[in-house]
Design a protein around this motif. Structure first.
Motif, mmCIF file in Angstrom:
data_model
loop_
_atom_site.group_PDB
_atom_site.id
_atom_site.type_symbol
_atom_site.label_atom_id
_atom_site.label_comp_id
_atom_site.label_asym_id
_atom_site.label_seq_id
_atom_site.Cartn_x
_atom_site.Cartn_y
_atom_site.Cartn_z
ATOM 1 N N ASP A 40 0.795 -1.202 0.202
ATOM 2 C CA ASP A 40 0.106 -0.108 0.052
ATOM 3 C C ASP A 40 1.526 1.346 -0.144
ATOM 4 O O ASP A 40 1.248 1.656 0.860
ATOM 5 C CB ASP A 40 -0.976 0.073 1.384
ATOM 6 N N LYS A 41 1.285 2.145 -1.134
ATOM 7 C CA LYS A 41 1.965 2.753 -1.579
ATOM 8 C C LYS A 41 1.559 3.965 -0.671
ATOM 9 O O LYS A 41 2.676 4.784 0.152
ATOM 10 C CB LYS A 41 2.252 3.121 -2.718
ATOM 11 N N ARG A 42 0.417 4.413 -0.182
ATOM 12 C CA ARG A 42 -0.176 5.950 0.587
ATOM 13 C C ARG A 42 0.273 5.196 1.860
ATOM 14 O O ARG A 42 1.162 6.278 2.413
ATOM 15 C CB ARG A 42 -1.069 6.222 0.201
ATOM 16 N N ASP A 54 2.882 7.249 3.696
ATOM 17 C CA ASP A 54 2.776 8.272 5.554
ATOM 18 C C ASP A 54 3.752 7.837 6.250
ATOM 19 O O ASP A 54 3.801 8.178 6.757
ATOM 20 C CB ASP A 54 1.201 8.486 5.019
ATOM 21 N N ALA A 67 4.548 12.766 3.204
ATOM 22 C CA ALA A 67 4.850 12.718 1.552
ATOM 23 C C ALA A 67 4.446 13.174 0.613
ATOM 24 O O ALA A 67 3.014 14.660 1.346
ATOM 25 C CB ALA A 67 3.994 10.848 1.877
ATOM 26 N N PRO A 108 0.851 11.948 -5.214
ATOM 27 C CA PRO A 108 1.062 10.547 -6.347
ATOM 28 C C PRO A 108 1.833 11.554 -7.601
ATOM 29 O O PRO A 108 1.530 12.918 -8.140
ATOM 30 C CB PRO A 108 -0.334 10.176 -6.307
ATOM 31 N N VAL A 111 3.969 7.534 -4.565
ATOM 32 C CA VAL A 111 3.885 8.485 -4.180
ATOM 33 C C VAL A 111 5.166 8.605 -3.549
ATOM 34 O O VAL A 111 5.881 7.548 -3.174
ATOM 35 C CB VAL A 111 3.485 7.889 -2.778
ATOM 36 N N GLU A 145 3.454 1.125 -5.285
ATOM 37 C CA GLU A 145 2.895 -0.629 -5.096
ATOM 38 C C GLU A 145 2.631 -1.449 -6.088
ATOM 39 O O GLU A 145 2.415 -1.018 -7.386
ATOM 40 C CB GLU A 145 1.474 0.102 -5.554
#
Length: 127
Positions: free
Chosen positions: A14-16, A20, A30, A33, A38, A52
């Protein structure tokens, strides 16, 4: 021109959330996008681009951050507040402790995908 690291990709489930998480611990934000990434921008013009990747099994990597001495305690406080265990050693055998290598302080912790993150206040001295 001197060779410098500009950016690196950090694979995440989960990139976000991963961006974060790390940004929060380091006292950063962060970014918005950028394509499939991110970004987390560091003060030395290096960007960590969180990507991701749900198709492959992630192989944990190691990322070490040289941080100001005056910010170290705040980072430890944020790890504790997030319920993240930190360690004095890279093998995670000394929980809740920091090291004092090379006259500084350092600690290791895992990010949400198991990447081994390190914060240190002094660079390691090489022979």
């Amino acid at each position: 021109m001197a060779v410098q690291l500009n950016h690196t990709v950090v694979h995440a489930t989960d990139k976000r959330a991963s961006a974060d998480f790390l940004a929060g611990i380091l006292g950063l934000r962060a970014g918005a996008p950028f394509g499939p990434f991110v970004p987390v921008d560091l003060s030395n013009d290096v960007t960590l681009d969180f990507y991701e990747n749900t198709e492959l099994t992630l192989t944990p990597s190691h990322f070490a951050f040289l941080v100001p001495e005056e910010d170290f305690d705040g980072m430890i406080d944020r790890l504790e507040a997030a319920g993240v265990t930190y360690y004095a050693d890279p093998h995670h055998g000394q929980p809740g402790r920091v090291n004092t290598l090379f006259g500084g302080r350092g600690a290791y912790f895992a990010d949400p995908d198991g990447h081994n993150m390190e914060i240190m206040t002094r660079p390691y001295v090489r022979p």
